[in-house]
Design an enzyme around this catalytic site. Structure first.
Site, PDB file in Angstrom:
ATOM      1  N   ASN A   8       0.877  -1.241  -0.018  1.00 37.97           N
ATOM      2  CA  ASN A   8      -0.070   0.038   0.143  1.00 37.97           C
ATOM      3  C   ASN A   8       0.938   1.267   0.093  1.00 37.97           C
ATOM      4  O   ASN A   8       1.623   1.479   1.094  1.00 37.97           O
ATOM      5  CB  ASN A   8      -0.687   0.101   1.185  1.00 37.97           C
ATOM      6  CG  ASN A   8      -1.454   1.324   1.569  1.00 37.97           C
ATOM      7  OD1 ASN A   8      -1.888   2.121   0.419  1.00 37.97           O
ATOM      8  ND2 ASN A   8      -2.483   1.429   2.672  1.00 37.97           N
ATOM      9  N   LYS A  10      -0.049   4.011  -0.263  1.00 39.78           N
ATOM     10  CA  LYS A  10      -0.700   5.436   0.557  1.00 39.78           C
ATOM     11  C   LYS A  10      -0.768   6.631  -0.460  1.00 39.78           C
ATOM     12  O   LYS A  10      -0.400   6.520  -1.724  1.00 39.78           O
ATOM     13  CB  LYS A  10      -0.143   5.660   1.795  1.00 39.78           C
ATOM     14  CG  LYS A  10      -0.266   4.356   2.680  1.00 39.78           C
ATOM     15  CD  LYS A  10       0.160   4.662   4.103  1.00 39.78           C
ATOM     16  CE  LYS A  10       0.388   3.532   5.001  1.00 39.78           C
ATOM     17  NZ  LYS A  10       0.308   3.685   6.384  1.00 39.78           N
ATOM     18  N   HIS A  90      -9.306   0.682   5.478  1.00 41.36           N
ATOM     19  CA  HIS A  90      -8.017   1.329   6.079  1.00 41.36           C
ATOM     20  C   HIS A  90      -8.216   1.948   7.191  1.00 41.36           C
ATOM     21  O   HIS A  90      -9.205   3.103   7.227  1.00 41.36           O
ATOM     22  CB  HIS A  90      -6.984   1.704   4.899  1.00 41.36           C
ATOM     23  CG  HIS A  90      -5.697   1.563   5.555  1.00 41.36           C
ATOM     24  ND1 HIS A  90      -4.986   2.560   6.525  1.00 41.36           N
ATOM     25  CD2 HIS A  90      -4.494   0.739   5.354  1.00 41.36           C
ATOM     26  CE1 HIS A  90      -4.009   2.521   6.719  1.00 41.36           C
ATOM     27  NE2 HIS A  90      -3.714   1.377   5.884  1.00 41.36           N
ATOM     28  N   GLU A  92      -6.579   4.483   8.243  1.00 44.40           N
ATOM     29  CA  GLU A  92      -6.323   5.794   7.963  1.00 44.40           C
ATOM     30  C   GLU A  92      -7.805   6.511   7.202  1.00 44.40           C
ATOM     31  O   GLU A  92      -7.915   7.867   7.496  1.00 44.40           O
ATOM     32  CB  GLU A  92      -5.208   6.057   7.003  1.00 44.40           C
ATOM     33  CG  GLU A  92      -3.935   5.734   7.848  1.00 44.40           C
ATOM     34  CD  GLU A  92      -2.576   5.445   6.850  1.00 44.40           C
ATOM     35  OE1 GLU A  92      -2.684   5.491   5.913  1.00 44.40           O
ATOM     36  OE2 GLU A  92      -1.846   4.888   7.720  1.00 44.40           O
ATOM     37  N   GLU A 160      -4.886  -5.212  10.832  1.00 46.42           N
ATOM     38  CA  GLU A 160      -3.993  -4.046  11.100  1.00 46.42           C
ATOM     39  C   GLU A 160      -3.985  -3.376  12.444  1.00 46.42           C
ATOM     40  O   GLU A 160      -4.984  -2.523  12.490  1.00 46.42           O
ATOM     41  CB  GLU A 160      -3.929  -3.215   9.817  1.00 46.42           C
ATOM     42  CG  GLU A 160      -3.827  -3.739   8.459  1.00 46.42           C
ATOM     43  CD  GLU A 160      -3.207  -2.767   7.774  1.00 46.42           C
ATOM     44  OE1 GLU A 160      -2.125  -2.951   7.228  1.00 46.42           O
ATOM     45  OE2 GLU A 160      -3.956  -1.658   7.331  1.00 46.42           O
ATOM     46  N   GLY A 166       3.049   1.927  10.622  1.00 49.98           N
ATOM     47  CA  GLY A 166       3.997   3.302  10.494  1.00 49.98           C
ATOM     48  C   GLY A 166       4.678   3.542  11.653  1.00 49.98           C
ATOM     49  O   GLY A 166       5.588   4.666  11.632  1.00 49.98           O
ATOM     50  N   SER A 206       3.907  -2.297  10.262  1.00 49.09           N
ATOM     51  CA  SER A 206       5.326  -2.450  10.560  1.00 49.09           C
ATOM     52  C   SER A 206       6.195  -3.631  10.174  1.00 49.09           C
ATOM     53  O   SER A 206       6.844  -4.088  10.497  1.00 49.09           O
ATOM     54  CB  SER A 206       5.689  -1.919  11.626  1.00 49.09           C
ATOM     55  OG  SER A 206       5.378  -0.569  12.353  1.00 49.09           O
TER      56      SER A 206
HETATM   57  C1  PEP Z   1      -0.564   0.131   6.144  1.00 48.49           C
HETATM   58  O1  PEP Z   1      -0.362   1.182   5.734  1.00 48.49           O
HETATM   59  O2  PEP Z   1      -1.527  -0.602   5.756  1.00 48.49           O
HETATM   60  C2  PEP Z   1       0.641  -0.325   7.034  1.00 48.49           C
HETATM   61  C3  PEP Z   1       0.548  -1.759   7.158  1.00 48.49           C
HETATM   62  O3  PEP Z   1       1.684   0.527   7.082  1.00 48.49           O
HETATM   63  P1  PEP Z   1       3.188   0.094   7.750  1.00 48.49           P
HETATM   64  O4  PEP Z   1       3.704  -1.121   6.971  1.00 48.49           O
HETATM   65  O5  PEP Z   1       3.914   1.371   7.190  1.00 48.49           O
HETATM   66  O6  PEP Z   1       3.139   0.087   9.051  1.00 48.49           O
END
Ligand code: PEP
Length: 246
Positions: A8, A10, A90, A92, A160, A166, A206
């Site tokens: 992703n 983003k 997601h 976000e 998640e 992040g 992460s």
């Molecule tokens: C994500 O955006 O779904 C995500 C898991 O981000 P990151 O891997 O940067 O934690």
């Protein structure tokens, strides 16, 4: 079941970053896992023409097929641009755009009705984790975001934890396993043993080259949804290699 390494991007990347997709394809000429990149919407069309071995997806969609929704993009448009998957729910989007389970359910339904595959995201906040409410939160999000028409071969679930996205922090391997087993059990209770067993359940938050192998060794982890580490071949490629080896 073919495992899934989903990136992703983003709101990162312009046309210059598309060379990453051909580099990734060259590094993984016959991957055991499915490789998916979800770039920003303006890049989907170009991204989809680069390689047959890298699947392209979108990061969001509107639930309606067309109409007066300035700035939004329908599933039909995403399919026309070359997307195969669409991420929905997601954290976000849930936080920045106040998206609810009902919104996510409507989007996932639109994605499925148009023949694309939703990646339905869910996860607890740190407060919910520390309050001991993780499984209750996941149960609620899974039940209310996933349409009845979902099936194992069409729909992907992504666990998640919001506090792991992040941040460089991840739950313990035991905690990840507990949530993935719980999601599998809920899916099998609702959709039947075989059908519920066929959904791919991704872990996201992460995932890095350094922790990928241990995460992929957990039962019911069928791949990863990767944010930051999907932006470079140097980071994403070893994650794909670890998934292929799991
Ligand atoms: C994500 O955006 O779904 C995500 C898991 O981000 P990151 O891997 O940067 O934690």
């Amino acid at each position: 079941m073919r495992k899934l390494a989903a990136g992703n991007w983003k709101m990162n990347g312009t046309g210059d970053n598309l060379s990453m997709i051909s580099q990734l394809a060259a590094a993984h000429p016959s991957p055991k896992s499915e490789i998916l990149i979800c770039p920003p919407t303006p890049l989907i069309h170009r991204a989809a023409t680069i390689s047959d071995s890298i699947t392209i997806g979108a990061q969001d969609c509107h639930a309606a097929s067309k109409g007066a929704h300035t700035g939004d993009t329908s599933v039909i448009m995403l399919a026309d641009a070359g997307a195969t998957y669409v991420i929905t729910g997601h954290s976000e989007r849930r936080a920045d755009h106040k998206e609810t389970n009902k919104n996510v359910h409507a989007k996932a339904t639109a994605i499925l009705k148009n023949g694309l595959k939703p990646i339905i995201c869910m996860g607890e906040s740190l407060e919910q984790r520390e309050g001991g409410n993780t499984l209750e939160v996941i149960s609620n999000q899974l039940a209310h975001s996933t349409p009845d028409m979902a099936a194992g071969h069409t729909t992907v679930i992504a666990y998640e934890p919001i506090w792991a996205i992040g941040t460089g922090k991840i739950p313990t391997l035991t905690q990840i396993g507990e949530v993935h087993d719980f999601i599998r059990h809920q899916l099998q209770t609702r959709f039947g043993t075989a059908q519920g067993g066929a959904f791919r359940i991704l872990y996201g938050g992460s995932v890095k080259p350094t922790n990928a192998a241990e995460i992929f060794a957990i039962p019911n982890v069928d791949g990863a949804l990767v944010g930051g580490a999907s932006l470079t071949v140097a980071d994403f490629s070893p994650i794909i290699t670890a998934l292929d080896a799991a």
